[in-house]
Design a protein around this motif. Structure first.
Motif, PDB file in Angstrom:
ATOM      1  N   ALA A  14       0.846  -1.199   0.000  1.00  0.00           N
ATOM      2  CA  ALA A  14       0.000   0.000   0.000  1.00  0.00           C
ATOM      3  C   ALA A  14       0.879   1.245   0.000  1.00  0.00           C
ATOM      4  O   ALA A  14       1.953   1.262   0.598  1.00  0.00           O
ATOM      5  N   ARG A  15       0.416   2.268  -0.690  1.00  0.00           N
ATOM      6  CA  ARG A  15       1.098   3.558  -0.663  1.00  0.00           C
ATOM      7  C   ARG A  15       0.205   4.539   0.080  1.00  0.00           C
ATOM      8  O   ARG A  15      -0.941   4.773  -0.301  1.00  0.00           O
ATOM      9  N   THR A  16       0.745   5.124   1.124  1.00  0.00           N
ATOM     10  CA  THR A  16      -0.053   5.974   1.990  1.00  0.00           C
ATOM     11  C   THR A  16       0.553   7.364   2.071  1.00  0.00           C
ATOM     12  O   THR A  16       1.769   7.519   2.238  1.00  0.00           O
ATOM     13  N   GLN A  17      -0.302   8.366   1.961  1.00  0.00           N
ATOM     14  CA  GLN A  17       0.094   9.752   2.188  1.00  0.00           C
ATOM     15  C   GLN A  17      -0.493  10.188   3.532  1.00  0.00           C
ATOM     16  O   GLN A  17      -1.663   9.952   3.808  1.00  0.00           O
ATOM     17  N   ASN A  18       0.348  10.830   4.339  1.00  0.00           N
ATOM     18  CA  ASN A  18      -0.064  11.232   5.676  1.00  0.00           C
ATOM     19  C   ASN A  18      -0.012  12.746   5.817  1.00  0.00           C
ATOM     20  O   ASN A  18       0.936  13.392   5.365  1.00  0.00           O
ATOM     21  N   LEU A  19      -1.024  13.284   6.469  1.00  0.00           N
ATOM     22  CA  LEU A  19      -1.102  14.714   6.747  1.00  0.00           C
ATOM     23  C   LEU A  19      -1.443  14.895   8.218  1.00  0.00           C
ATOM     24  O   LEU A  19      -2.376  14.265   8.722  1.00  0.00           O
TER      25      LEU A  19
END
Length: 924
Positions: A665-670
């Protein structure tokens, strides 16, 4: 809710009346050598003239301004002003009815000189000192009951919040560990220190940033850096011993007993403990509560992700259970010493044993268009858990700029449980679909071997730093599951019986190496590079056998239920960034991250699968005063347990498949953080928010046929979630009365696909929870605590095949403590939990009422006799509810119910004696 509102009204009325009758003192603090330089976070303490007891205090704000309210008129006061690296300022003042407000104007403090003959007046020690990177509280300024422990002291400190599970936050930041005199105390386990060390042994409470956590994860923002609390003991305890011994007996053949002893000699400290009870009480650590046994057979459909490692408490379970009936015992020792070369050495060993009996009712209601699948399960689990924990730590300050830390861990955890489960499935018309009788006898282990090493180096050039670290761990987790089940289906009449052994050997090995380097380019620009690599080597070996009726052994191999999966590979992360200091309060840090992952999935009975992925993605950090915004991205490999293609058929109504084709999985975090402590008004508040956007995340697809659910994990995109909240608290002080009011709000939002019988719908699940609390202390004689929270839970679906779900839960806790007459302490608390879920046989309003009375006697209240009654209203049960996918899952579990307990506690305090000869520190 009525109780909470009434308490709030009474408290605010009290505040208004007090504010009308009292005066105030204001002023500005400045540097005598530089009149334009104001002194922030200086402590202004107020004493009555001729009295050594602190009346109140305040800290100056960012502009050096202080204002002290709630002072009585017609009295003479003594002001003691202290600031780090400045001399003490003293001034006598008086407020009158004609002039209740006194403005002192600007007060100038001089820089402290190194005067060896300086006399320190202990009675004038300020309650709070703020140094460059440390907040220090003087424990003597915060009065507690004679029987109080450290947790009671921490609750009185401004900016400190302690949750029901014992976790601690300071000014909105999580506390990662608690030290005693700068040393590890039982592995830094918070609960052992806060719930067992006597408060009257503490001289100072120091709060600092967890620098080690920052070194290991340089991307942590200021608001995310955990805090470390260091408990400085009184000087008399540097050579001596203290601790406590307790024993109690109660109705229903219940008991508790234990002891905790601490021995100090120069730079060496030894602690030993032992305990045992059968009343669901934690021996020493309620934060490590385990609900042993039981199976999630309710059709969970939620996003499941793994970062290639597991979060685990650094410690052992010392008993305590929210549900079920538990008998627990354990013991261990902790050793700290400081060598002549300044090397800190810590070793520790723990052993814990938990016997647990869990009875659980589970109701799962799934929406399926015009139909429903309602699962009712009655589960009974008896389990025994044994755990050994051996750990050590070497902390070497090689020189003033270089530090080396080495930490080995060894955890051996075995579990034996026998679980019987009877469950039924019905449809919307109430028609019986299936029944299941299931028996699982499980022998499993959860072991861990780990070595951590970290070397950090600062340089003479300000801003230049280097850090390198290593984390090696292996987790062999063997498991044997003897499974017998009988499944009867009524719509298509049939009965299926299983008698098998599943031998599942799972081992996760990883080597994680990280390094980072920071280089200042000029006064405003700083270059930074972070590198990390993770070597992955995981295995899931599954062998399944039928029982051989000829010899009664499980030796008949089932080929289609046996498979070995090996997951090997590595992943790397490189992050390059520039930190640009625009102004004193405004920083921007743009960067670029490169992620690479290489996985080889090998199967003994299937084709192998090789995966290679990489991406380049921007990163970003913004810091403006108290605001922090952070954006990053990463790869997450699927857990090897999800890759196992062999189905788990131990529950014939809920069959779980694996999927060998799962992708990383590719996850972007903010993240957004804001925290603030206003020392002038004694207000602390924080605001936080986190969001993630996932491509190729893992969700479960469910196929339902005749009530039987078959679950398969798949990759899905368009998954995102947000969670956030806000918390605030304000302290009021009026002479010997204090009031603390807290308000909070949290919310979660999850957007993910729900797939049942090939019908896909995006689900939006909301959780909202406002809460509030009030703590009123009247001269340490009467203390009233009140809290209230409501949780609103909603799910909404795009497809009409699924019905929108909702339920509400309210909880309230009331506590009263009375320390009168002298030597007697009465305490009672009442907790109420109510929800809107109406299920036959389930308690919707759970009322838990406890009360106790304690009598203190002997010199210094060394001996305490306590009579306690638990669950006076005989509620007997606990309940929890959650929304997962298209289901509302409702749990109800057993508990001890009503009982009485008489406990005798002896506090041992042996200090200041000559060490050696006949008088040793081991004599009481």
């Amino acid at each position: 809710m009525k109780i909470f509102l009434l308490s709030a009204i009474l408290c605010f009325t009290f505040l208004n009346l007090a504010a009308q009758k009292n005066g105030s003192i204001t002023g500005i603090l400045a540097d005598s050598a530089n009149h334009n330089s104001t002194l922030n976070y200086a402590t202004v303490s107020v004493y009555k003239a001729g009295d050594s007891i602190l009346t109140t205090y305040k800290l100056s704000d960012d502009h050096g301004v202080f204002k002290i309210n709630g002072l009585a008129t017609g009295l003479k006061y003594r002001l003691i002003i202290t600031a780090w690296q400045y001399g003490i300022y003293r001034k006598n003042v008086e407020l009158s009815a004609d002039k209740p407000i006194l403005d002192l104007g600007t007060l100038y403090l001089s820089t402290k000189s190194n005067d060896l003959n300086e006399v320190i007046i202990t009675a004038e020690r300020p309650p709070v000192i703020v140094r460059k990177d440390t907040i220090e509280f003087n424990a003597a300024s915060f009065k507690t009951l004679p029987s109080a422990v450290v947790e009671d002291l921490l609750k009185k400190l401004p900016g400190v919040q302690i949750a029901a599970d014992g976790s601690i936050m300071v000014n909105g930041k999580t506390v990662s560990k608690i030290l005693v005199d700068g040393k590890e105390f039982f592995g830094g386990d918070q609960q052992i220190a806060t719930k067992n060390l006597p408060a009257n042994m503490i001289d100072k409470v120091q709060v600092v940033d967890d620098k080690q956590a920052k070194r290991r994860n340089p991307d942590l923002t200021a608001a995310e850096i955990p805090q470390v609390i260091n408990l400085k003991l009184k000087k008399a305890i540097k050579k001596g011993a203290f601790g406590k011994l307790y024993a109690g007996a109660g109705t229903k053949n219940l008991y508790q007993a234990g002891g905790l002893m601490n021995f100090f000699r120069d730079t060496t400290q030894v602690s030993v403990l032992a305990y045992g009870n059968n009343i669901n009480q934690p021996g020493f650590n309620p934060n490590d509560v385990q609900r042993i046994g039981g199976f999630n057979r309710s059709g969970v459909n939620s996003m499941m992700m793994s970062s290639g490692g597991y979060f685990e408490f650094n410690g052992i379970s010392f008993g305590g259970s929210y549900s079920g009936i538990q008998t627990s015992s354990g013991g261990g020792f902790n050793f700290n010493t400081l060598t002549k070369k300044g090397i800190k050495i810590n070793t520790q060993y723990f052993f814990g044993r938990n016997d647990n009996l869990l009875e659980r009712l589970t109701n799962t209601n799934q929406t399926l268009g015009e139909d429903r699948l309602v699962t009712n399960a009655n589960e009974n689990t008896s389990s025994l858990t044994l755990k050994h924990n051996i750990a050590g730590k070497i902390d070497w300050q090689i020189d003033s700029l270089t530090q080396l830390t080495i930490e080995p861990f060894l955890v051996l955890n075995s579990n034996n449980s026998v679980s019987t489960n009877y469950s039924t499935n019905t449809n919307a018309a109430g028609q019986l679909l299936n029944t299941l009788q299931n028996l699982n006898n499980i022998n499993s282990a959860n072991n861990k071997y780990q070595l951590l090493a970290d070397l950090s180096k600062d340089f003479k050039k300000a801003g230049r730093s280097f850090n390198i670290g290593l984390d090696i761990s292996t987790k062999p987790n063997p498991g044997l599951n003897y499974n017998q089940s009988s499944n009867t289906t009524f719509l298509t009449p049939s009965t299926t019986e299983i008698d098998q052994l599943r031998n599942n050997q799972i081992e996760n090995f990883r080597t994680y190496i990280y390094t980072n380097y920071s280089e200042p380019i000029n006064k405003k620009l700083n270059f930074k590079i972070d590198l990390s690599g993770n070597i992955i080597n995981n295995e899931n070996a599954l062998s399944t056998f039928y029982k051989n009726q000829a010899n009664q052994l499980y030796d008949i191999v089932i080929p289609n239920l046996s498979q070995t999966v090996e997951q090997t590979g590595f992943k790397t992360n490189m992050n390059v960034s520039l930190n640009y200091k625009i102004t004193k309060d405004f920083n921007l840090q743009p960067g670029v991250v490169h992620n690479y992952i290489s996985l080889n999935n090998r199967f003994s009975n299937a084709n192998n699968l090789n995966q290679r992925y990489h991406f380049i993605w921007p990163t970003f950090q913004l810091k403006y005063k108290i605001f922090r915004i952070n954006y990053s991205a990463q790869f997450t490999e699927p857990n090897v347990s999800y890759l196992q293609p062999v189905a788990d058929n131990t529950n014939a109504l809920y069959i779980r498949n694996g999927n060998p084709n799962l992708l990383p999985a590719r996850t972007q975090n903010l993240s957004l953080n804001m925290y603030k402590y206003d020392p002038q008004n004694l207000i602390n508040y924080n605001l936080y928010g986190y969001g993630n956007f996932t491509k190729n995340g893992i969700v479960n697809t469910i196929n339902i046929s005749n009530g039987v659910q078959t679950v398969t994990p798949i990759n899905a995109s368009g998954i995102y979630s947000f969670n956030g909240g806000a918390n605030g608290a304000k302290d009021f002080k009026f002479n010997k009365t204090s009031l603390k009011i807290g308000l909070g709000f949290w919310a979660n939002f999850n957007h993910l696909p729900v797939i049942v019988n090939n019908i896909r719908s995006n689900a939006n699940v909301f959780y909202v929870g406002p809460n509030g609390s009030i703590r009123l202390n009247l001269n340490d004689v009467v203390e009233i605590n009140q809290s209230y929270a409501i949780n609103l839970n909603r799910s909404r679906y795009q497809d009409n095949f699924y019905t929108n779900l909702s339920y509400n839960t309210q909880s309230s806790t009331s506590e009263l403590i009375i320390g009168y007459p002298k030597k007697v302490v009465f305490e009672t608390n009442f907790a109420l939990t109510a929800n809107t879920q109406q299920i036959a046989g389930y308690n919707n309003n759970i009322k838990l009422w406890n009360a106790a009375i304690t009598y203190l006697f002997m010199k210094n209240d060394k001996l305490q006799l306590k009579l306690a009654v638990n669950d006076i209203l005989q509620s007997n049960v606990r309940r929890s509810i959650e929304i997962t996918g298209n289901s509302v899952v409702d749990y109800q579990t057993n508990n001890l119910g009503r009982y009485g307990m008489l406990t005798l506690t002896y506090n041992i305090q042996n200090f200041g004696q000559k060490v050696g000869g006949r008088q040793t520190m081991f004599s009481f």
